[in-house]
Write a protein that holds these residues in place. Sequence first.
Motif, PDB file in Angstrom:
ATOM      1  N   LEU A  65       0.826  -1.205   0.000  1.00  0.00           N
ATOM      2  CA  LEU A  65       0.000   0.000   0.000  1.00  0.00           C
ATOM      3  C   LEU A  65       0.857   1.250   0.000  1.00  0.00           C
ATOM      4  O   LEU A  65       2.031   1.235   0.404  1.00  0.00           O
ATOM      5  CB  LEU A  65      -0.919  -0.024   1.218  1.00  0.00           C
ATOM      6  CG  LEU A  65      -1.793  -1.279   1.372  1.00  0.00           C
ATOM      7  CD1 LEU A  65      -2.571  -1.214   2.674  1.00  0.00           C
ATOM      8  CD2 LEU A  65      -2.729  -1.433   0.183  1.00  0.00           C
ATOM      9  N   GLN A  66       0.261   2.348  -0.432  1.00  0.00           N
ATOM     10  CA  GLN A  66       0.989   3.609  -0.475  1.00  0.00           C
ATOM     11  C   GLN A  66       1.418   4.074   0.911  1.00  0.00           C
ATOM     12  O   GLN A  66       2.411   4.793   1.064  1.00  0.00           O
ATOM     13  CB  GLN A  66       0.151   4.688  -1.158  1.00  0.00           C
ATOM     14  CG  GLN A  66       0.036   4.515  -2.654  1.00  0.00           C
ATOM     15  CD  GLN A  66      -0.707   5.660  -3.331  1.00  0.00           C
ATOM     16  OE1 GLN A  66      -1.118   6.625  -2.679  1.00  0.00           O
ATOM     17  NE2 GLN A  66      -0.883   5.562  -4.640  1.00  0.00           N
ATOM     18  N   SER A  67       0.704   3.657   1.918  1.00  0.00           N
ATOM     19  CA  SER A  67       1.051   4.035   3.295  1.00  0.00           C
ATOM     20  C   SER A  67       2.282   3.297   3.800  1.00  0.00           C
ATOM     21  O   SER A  67       2.835   3.618   4.844  1.00  0.00           O
ATOM     22  CB  SER A  67      -0.118   3.734   4.221  1.00  0.00           C
ATOM     23  OG  SER A  67      -0.366   2.334   4.264  1.00  0.00           O
ATOM     24  N   GLY A  68       2.719   2.287   3.039  1.00  0.00           N
ATOM     25  CA  GLY A  68       3.824   1.445   3.487  1.00  0.00           C
ATOM     26  C   GLY A  68       3.361   0.148   4.110  1.00  0.00           C
ATOM     27  O   GLY A  68       4.149  -0.790   4.285  1.00  0.00           O
ATOM     28  N   GLU A  69       2.092   0.071   4.477  1.00  0.00           N
ATOM     29  CA  GLU A  69       1.521  -1.172   4.995  1.00  0.00           C
ATOM     30  C   GLU A  69       1.338  -2.157   3.842  1.00  0.00           C
ATOM     31  O   GLU A  69       1.471  -1.813   2.674  1.00  0.00           O
ATOM     32  CB  GLU A  69       0.181  -0.894   5.678  1.00  0.00           C
ATOM     33  CG  GLU A  69       0.265   0.064   6.838  1.00  0.00           C
ATOM     34  CD  GLU A  69       1.025  -0.503   8.019  1.00  0.00           C
ATOM     35  OE1 GLU A  69       0.898  -1.730   8.277  1.00  0.00           O
ATOM     36  OE2 GLU A  69       1.756   0.257   8.671  1.00  0.00           O
ATOM     37  N   ARG A  70       0.985  -3.376   4.178  1.00  0.00           N
ATOM     38  CA  ARG A  70       0.756  -4.374   3.129  1.00  0.00           C
ATOM     39  C   ARG A  70      -0.410  -5.284   3.516  1.00  0.00           C
ATOM     40  O   ARG A  70      -0.782  -5.387   4.702  1.00  0.00           O
ATOM     41  CB  ARG A  70       2.018  -5.192   2.873  1.00  0.00           C
ATOM     42  CG  ARG A  70       2.526  -5.988   4.063  1.00  0.00           C
ATOM     43  CD  ARG A  70       3.717  -6.898   3.681  1.00  0.00           C
ATOM     44  NE  ARG A  70       3.340  -7.905   2.706  1.00  0.00           N
ATOM     45  CZ  ARG A  70       3.713  -7.894   1.411  1.00  0.00           C
ATOM     46  NH1 ARG A  70       4.501  -6.939   0.954  1.00  0.00           N
ATOM     47  NH2 ARG A  70       3.317  -8.851   0.593  1.00  0.00           N
ATOM     48  N   ILE A  71      -0.954  -5.939   2.529  1.00  0.00           N
ATOM     49  CA  ILE A  71      -2.000  -6.942   2.736  1.00  0.00           C
ATOM     50  C   ILE A  71      -1.512  -8.228   2.096  1.00  0.00           C
ATOM     51  O   ILE A  71      -1.364  -8.306   0.863  1.00  0.00           O
ATOM     52  CB  ILE A  71      -3.336  -6.515   2.091  1.00  0.00           C
ATOM     53  CG1 ILE A  71      -3.844  -5.206   2.684  1.00  0.00           C
ATOM     54  CG2 ILE A  71      -4.382  -7.621   2.258  1.00  0.00           C
ATOM     55  CD1 ILE A  71      -5.062  -4.640   1.968  1.00  0.00           C
ATOM     56  N   ASP A  72      -1.225  -9.221   2.900  1.00  0.00           N
ATOM     57  CA  ASP A  72      -0.842 -10.530   2.367  1.00  0.00           C
ATOM     58  C   ASP A  72      -2.105 -11.277   1.943  1.00  0.00           C
ATOM     59  O   ASP A  72      -3.132 -11.219   2.624  1.00  0.00           O
ATOM     60  CB  ASP A  72      -0.079 -11.334   3.416  1.00  0.00           C
ATOM     61  CG  ASP A  72       1.312 -10.765   3.675  1.00  0.00           C
ATOM     62  OD1 ASP A  72       1.898 -10.196   2.723  1.00  0.00           O
ATOM     63  OD2 ASP A  72       1.805 -10.887   4.813  1.00  0.00           O
ATOM     64  N   ALA A  73      -2.004 -11.979   0.828  1.00  0.00           N
ATOM     65  CA  ALA A  73      -3.185 -12.670   0.317  1.00  0.00           C
ATOM     66  C   ALA A  73      -2.792 -13.877  -0.525  1.00  0.00           C
ATOM     67  O   ALA A  73      -1.763 -13.864  -1.214  1.00  0.00           O
ATOM     68  CB  ALA A  73      -4.037 -11.711  -0.517  1.00  0.00           C
ATOM     69  N   ASP A  74      -3.625 -14.888  -0.455  1.00  0.00           N
ATOM     70  CA  ASP A  74      -3.494 -16.030  -1.360  1.00  0.00           C
ATOM     71  C   ASP A  74      -4.253 -15.770  -2.663  1.00  0.00           C
ATOM     72  O   ASP A  74      -3.870 -16.260  -3.718  1.00  0.00           O
ATOM     73  CB  ASP A  74      -4.062 -17.290  -0.698  1.00  0.00           C
ATOM     74  CG  ASP A  74      -3.351 -17.643   0.599  1.00  0.00           C
ATOM     75  OD1 ASP A  74      -2.100 -17.700   0.584  1.00  0.00           O
ATOM     76  OD2 ASP A  74      -4.038 -17.840   1.619  1.00  0.00           O
ATOM     77  N   ILE A  75      -5.342 -15.012  -2.541  1.00  0.00           N
ATOM     78  CA  ILE A  75      -6.201 -14.697  -3.691  1.00  0.00           C
ATOM     79  C   ILE A  75      -6.525 -13.216  -3.647  1.00  0.00           C
ATOM     80  O   ILE A  75      -6.831 -12.670  -2.581  1.00  0.00           O
ATOM     81  CB  ILE A  75      -7.509 -15.521  -3.660  1.00  0.00           C
ATOM     82  CG1 ILE A  75      -7.212 -17.025  -3.657  1.00  0.00           C
ATOM     83  CG2 ILE A  75      -8.414 -15.152  -4.831  1.00  0.00           C
ATOM     84  CD1 ILE A  75      -8.440 -17.886  -3.381  1.00  0.00           C
ATOM     85  N   ILE A  76      -6.472 -12.573  -4.802  1.00  0.00           N
ATOM     86  CA  ILE A  76      -6.887 -11.172  -4.912  1.00  0.00           C
ATOM     87  C   ILE A  76      -8.097 -11.096  -5.844  1.00  0.00           C
ATOM     88  O   ILE A  76      -8.055 -11.589  -6.974  1.00  0.00           O
ATOM     89  CB  ILE A  76      -5.755 -10.281  -5.452  1.00  0.00           C
ATOM     90  CG1 ILE A  76      -4.578 -10.263  -4.474  1.00  0.00           C
ATOM     91  CG2 ILE A  76      -6.264  -8.853  -5.692  1.00  0.00           C
ATOM     92  CD1 ILE A  76      -3.368  -9.495  -4.982  1.00  0.00           C
ATOM     93  N   ILE A  77      -9.172 -10.505  -5.349  1.00  0.00           N
ATOM     94  CA  ILE A  77     -10.384 -10.302  -6.150  1.00  0.00           C
ATOM     95  C   ILE A  77     -10.420  -8.847  -6.594  1.00  0.00           C
ATOM     96  O   ILE A  77     -10.437  -7.940  -5.762  1.00  0.00           O
ATOM     97  CB  ILE A  77     -11.651 -10.632  -5.338  1.00  0.00           C
ATOM     98  CG1 ILE A  77     -11.521 -11.991  -4.635  1.00  0.00           C
ATOM     99  CG2 ILE A  77     -12.872 -10.579  -6.252  1.00  0.00           C
ATOM    100  CD1 ILE A  77     -11.349 -13.158  -5.558  1.00  0.00           C
ATOM    101  N   SER A  78     -10.439  -8.638  -7.897  1.00  0.00           N
ATOM    102  CA  SER A  78     -10.483  -7.275  -8.433  1.00  0.00           C
ATOM    103  C   SER A  78     -11.933  -6.870  -8.669  1.00  0.00           C
ATOM    104  O   SER A  78     -12.458  -6.966  -9.781  1.00  0.00           O
ATOM    105  CB  SER A  78      -9.686  -7.184  -9.744  1.00  0.00           C
ATOM    106  OG  SER A  78      -9.686  -5.867 -10.232  1.00  0.00           O
ATOM    107  N   ALA A  79     -12.600  -6.417  -7.597  1.00  0.00           N
ATOM    108  CA  ALA A  79     -13.998  -5.971  -7.694  1.00  0.00           C
ATOM    109  C   ALA A  79     -14.011  -4.501  -8.084  1.00  0.00           C
ATOM    110  O   ALA A  79     -14.514  -3.635  -7.367  1.00  0.00           O
ATOM    111  CB  ALA A  79     -14.720  -6.203  -6.375  1.00  0.00           C
TER     112      ALA A  79
END
Length: 517
Positions: A340-354
């Motif tokens: 993320l732009q804030s420097g944080e992150r989201i770990d994921a096995d699957i990303i849904i592009s809604a």
Amino acid sequence: MPPFITRQIIHMSATQDLDVIIVGAGLSGIGAAVHLQKSCPEKSYTILEGRSSLGGTWDLFRYPGIRSDSDMHTLGYNFKPWRAAKAIADGPSILEYIRETAKEYDVESHIRFGHQVRHAAWDSEKAVWTVTVEKGDGSQIEVSANVLLMCAGYYKYKTGHMPVFEGQDDFGGQIVHPQFWPEDLDYSGKTVAVVGSGATAMTLVPAMAEKAAKVTMLQRSPTYVVSRPAKDWIANSLRAVLPDNLAYKLTRWKNIAFQQHFYDLTRTNPDKVKDQILKRVRGELGDSYDVERHFTPAYNPWDQRICLVPDSDLFKAIRTGKAEVVTDHVERFDANGIVLQSGERIDADIIISATGLQLEVLGGAEFSVDGEAVDFSETWTYKGIGYSGVPNLISTFGYINASWTLRADLIAEYACRLINELDRTGQRQFTPTLRPAEMSMPERRWIEDFPAGYMQRSLHLFPKQGDREPWLNPQHFAKDRKMFREGPIQDGAMVFSNPVPAANDADTVVAAQVAAE
């Protein structure tokens, strides 16, 4: 001789001559067919459907939790009661309702599946639309009719809006767009990131949270969210003591009145509505939750569509910790998720592009009038259903601020009025036509004051709106109901012309065609 019968004699050389062609066998197309059968029972018609099954949106979308964000007493047809207990219905139930309608009114026999409309050409001399259709095997045929009803929806079925994210090829998991949901996608026990904050995301998050280890909804900015019971106890109580039709009618008008009152209140007192919505969200998530950051948009209610969640399912998923909302921007994808732009992150096995829909005008088909290609962005909208200078064409576009079918029903009724007026006057053509004083009208966008991304990306493709009737797209049920049901058909802007040839003229044309063959 009635005009449509005469026309059928004249154009024997066409692949198949009909009175009306309906394009699209979704919610709007099936409804239009029933209205046509009821109000114009002698007219022949077919429905051209590009896919292999009926249902449109409700057959195409297969993602978890797919449902309506409108109540079925207003999303349902005005001629067929919704009888299920749940008013906020799931996709399969809505699809079954559409199929049941098609079967009940024998619309099924009129549908040609696997018939994708590629081009429609109007011929003023013959007073017919000749529609070029691509069949499932790649071959093409032509079908002709006097009137064309476009009920193909408003978005591309073959492509959704899919922004390209930096590094997305580096992601080691699976990226899915909800419009093309894989049947074999297994997300049990996995971490899922849903990118988006519209109705699709709001549906996916609580539905996937039931099986996934955790679901994170990543949004750039918040959306207004309102919870409502999936079951309408008033509707169910009325149906227990009244005939279905009467109970449905009363519930429908109750909901229409509430929807319109609520929308009007957002126009006249938006701060009050905003405060009430946010108060309820705080009641759902508690005082410690950052409602300001995650559920307080920068715009007023109904400046964009409000998301409806049934039985607080989204809020319940957040409270249990199975779901969370993150408000930030995507910097890039990497092998393990989203940075993320804030420097944080989201770990994921699957990303849904809604990330939304890709709009298109009239099913993406090309149109021409007497050999000249039509650029719909250069036309003026007639009552939000027609296009200046384009004869015998009606298109269905519902409401952005209420249930789609409320307007679809009205448009179908109005189309039948136009068709019957042709018979009454002995004419073959109706054309929305600008009068001299209207040539210099100021131009407005086809839909104003609705800055949703999916609209803003595509509004340049749609017709212009004027500053006076009938060159307006009201998007207001009460105004539309009066305009479509009570407004004069002969209003000076809708020009009826092209009289039916005399019988001897028809004989001459047929004789000439036979001789040529």
